[in-house]
Design a protein around this motif. Structure first.
Motif: not given
Length: 192
Positions: A53-56, A37-45, A8-14
């Motif tokens: 971008d993620l910080y912003l 976040l428990g996600i793959a680097k490729a998924s993060l990007y 869930d991108p919202e959970v990952a962002l939180e």
């Protein structure tokens, strides 16, 4: 056919917000983010872009979902100064165990270089919105006779904004908790 996201991108962002808030931008690596976040680097990007971008996005989330919500605290009908005191007391209280100490906006202001206009604009938005809210509350307080008739609500709002930010900095340390509470307790004396 594109694969569906397995997170869930919202959970990952939180979770990213909490990590940046706790560690700061510079101290947080992509490896830290992937692990937390428990996600793959490729998924993060693919989902968020790069680290900046993620910080912003995390900073935007923090600014959009303040806790406590000062609008809620200051917009209730009745006397304004007790509501301001409540807000100050909340900010001066120790952070709940499950939340990072301090304020992510303050941390961004301390860490962010002046040339990072994306972060600087978010700081201005956050502080400007707070000033408008506090000015509005203080105009109401002046109209209700809670502060002097010759008081300058906009200047007092800036005073409170700087005090709140200072309370968040000093209160982030266990050694500063008493100082933050004392500052919050005496703040209204400056308004009367």
């Amino acid at each position: 056919m594109a694969r569906a996201k397995e997170f869930d991108p919202e959970v990952a962002l939180e979770r990213a917000m909490e990590l940046f808030w706790r560690q700061g931008y510079e101290a947080t690596s992509i490896a830290d983010l992937v692990a937390h976040l428990g996600i793959a680097k490729a998924s993060l990007y693919a989902t968020f872009g790069g680290k900046h971008d993620l910080y912003l996005a995390a900073l935007d989330r923090y600014i959009r979902h303040p806790d406590p919500d000062p609008v809620e605290v200051l917009s209730s009908p009745g006397p304004v100064l007790p509501a301001i005191q409540t807000l100050l007391d909340i900010y001066a209280a120790p952070s709940p165990f499950d939340r990072p100490a301090g304020c992510m906006v303050v941390a961004a202001a301390v860490e962010c270089p002046p040339e990072d206009q994306a972060v600087q604009s978010r700081l201005e938005l956050s502080w400007g919105s707070s000033e408008v809210l506090l000015t509005s509350a203080l105009l109401r307080a002046r109209a209700q006779g809670e502060i002097r008739a010759d008081a300058e609500p906009a200047s007092l709002a800036r005073f409170l904004l700087v005090l709140i930010q200072g309370i968040r900095v000093v209160g982030a340390s266990s050694a500063g908790a008493g100082r933050a509470r004392d500052a919050a307790r005496h703040a209204l004396d400056a308004l009367r």
